[in-house]
Scaffold this motif. Structure first.
Motif, short mmCIF file in Angstrom:
data_model
loop_
_atom_site.label_atom_id
_atom_site.label_comp_id
_atom_site.label_asym_id
_atom_site.label_seq_id
_atom_site.Cartn_x
_atom_site.Cartn_y
_atom_site.Cartn_z
N VAL A 21 38.59 54.85 49.95
CA VAL A 21 38.87 53.42 49.88
C VAL A 21 38.16 52.89 48.63
O VAL A 21 36.96 53.04 48.48
CB VAL A 21 38.37 52.68 51.15
N MET A 22 38.92 52.29 47.73
CA MET A 22 38.36 51.82 46.47
C MET A 22 38.03 50.33 46.49
O MET A 22 37.15 49.87 45.80
CB MET A 22 39.34 52.07 45.32
N VAL A 23 38.79 49.58 47.29
CA VAL A 23 38.67 48.13 47.29
C VAL A 23 38.73 47.60 48.71
O VAL A 23 39.55 48.02 49.50
CB VAL A 23 39.81 47.49 46.47
N CYS A 24 37.85 46.67 49.02
CA CYS A 24 37.84 46.02 50.31
C CYS A 24 37.14 44.67 50.17
O CYS A 24 36.29 44.57 49.31
CB CYS A 24 37.09 46.86 51.32
N PRO A 25 37.32 43.71 50.90
CA PRO A 25 38.63 43.30 51.36
C PRO A 25 39.38 42.62 50.22
O PRO A 25 38.82 42.43 49.14
CB PRO A 25 38.29 42.27 52.45
N GLU A 26 40.62 42.22 50.46
CA GLU A 26 41.36 41.49 49.43
C GLU A 26 40.74 40.10 49.27
O GLU A 26 40.37 39.46 50.24
CB GLU A 26 42.83 41.38 49.81
N LEU A 47 43.53 44.87 40.86
CA LEU A 47 44.59 45.87 40.96
C LEU A 47 45.92 45.14 40.86
O LEU A 47 46.37 44.54 41.83
CB LEU A 47 44.52 46.64 42.28
N GLY A 48 46.52 45.15 39.69
CA GLY A 48 47.76 44.41 39.48
C GLY A 48 47.50 42.93 39.65
O GLY A 48 46.61 42.36 39.02
N ASP A 49 48.24 42.29 40.56
CA ASP A 49 48.07 40.86 40.80
C ASP A 49 47.13 40.57 41.97
O ASP A 49 47.02 39.44 42.43
CB ASP A 49 49.42 40.19 41.01
N ARG A 50 46.43 41.58 42.45
CA ARG A 50 45.50 41.42 43.58
C ARG A 50 44.07 41.72 43.13
O ARG A 50 43.85 42.44 42.16
CB ARG A 50 45.87 42.37 44.71
N SER A 51 43.13 41.19 43.89
CA SER A 51 41.71 41.44 43.63
C SER A 51 41.03 41.77 44.94
O SER A 51 41.44 41.30 46.00
CB SER A 51 41.05 40.21 43.01
N GLY A 52 39.97 42.55 44.86
CA GLY A 52 39.19 42.90 46.04
C GLY A 52 37.75 43.17 45.66
O GLY A 52 37.40 43.17 44.48
N ILE A 53 36.92 43.41 46.65
CA ILE A 53 35.53 43.79 46.41
C ILE A 53 35.48 45.30 46.25
O ILE A 53 36.09 46.04 47.03
CB ILE A 53 34.60 43.33 47.55
N ARG A 54 34.75 45.74 45.27
CA ARG A 54 34.57 47.17 45.01
C ARG A 54 33.90 47.82 46.22
O ARG A 54 33.03 47.25 46.86
CB ARG A 54 33.70 47.32 43.75
N SER A 55 34.33 49.02 46.52
CA SER A 55 33.64 49.79 47.57
C SER A 55 33.08 51.06 46.94
O SER A 55 33.47 51.44 45.85
CB SER A 55 34.58 50.12 48.73
#
Length: 108
Positions: A21-26, A47-55
Motif C-alpha cells: 500500500v503506497m497511499v492512504c487515505p485519499e 497520483l494523477g488527479d488524486r492525492s493521499g497520505i504517504r504510507s
C-alpha cells in the motif's frame, strides 16, 4: 446493543495488511490545506488527479507515514490536529475497528 470500547491506541486503524500500500487515505482539498498548514507537505502523494497520505512498508504490512509511537509503545498520530477528514470520522470500536483487531489476532 453492545457498548463500544475506548481506543486502546493499537494503531491498527492506520495499518494495512498489504506491504505494497503506497497511499492512504485519499485526501480532500481541505485535508491538503491542513497538511500544508501543519508544514507536512512531505506526507502528500499525488497520483494523477488524486492525492493521499504517504504510507511506509514495515516488513509484512504498511502503515500511514504519520503514525508514530510514544515512549510506552502506544500508537500516536503525528498530525492529529491536522488529520484528514476520513480519520476524523473514524469511530472507535466500530465494526471496521473490530474487524482489524480480529485480523491482527489471527496473525498472532
Amino acid at each position: 446493543m453492545s457498548e463500544k470500547k475506548g481506543c486502546t491506541r493499537c494503531g491498527l486503524c492506520c495499518t494495512f495488511p498489504d506491504p505494497h500500500v503506497m497511499v492512504c487515505p485519499e485526501l480532500t482539498p481541505v485535508d491538503i490545506g491542513r497538511l500544508i498548514e501543519a508544514k507536512r507537505p512531505d506526507l502528500i502523494v499525488r497520483l494523477g488527479d488524486r492525492s493521499g497520505i504517504r504510507s511506509v512498508t514495515v516488513t509484512t504490512h504498511s502503515k500511514c507515514a504519520a503514525l508514530t509511537t510514544d515512549k510506552d509503545g502506544k500508537a500516536v498520530c503525528s498530525i492529529y490536529e491536522f488529520r484528514p477528514e476520513v480519520c476524523r470520522e473514524w469511530e472507535v470500536g466500530c465494526a471496521l475497528c473490530q474487524h482489524y483487531k480480529n485480523l491482527a489476532r489471527r496473525k498472532l
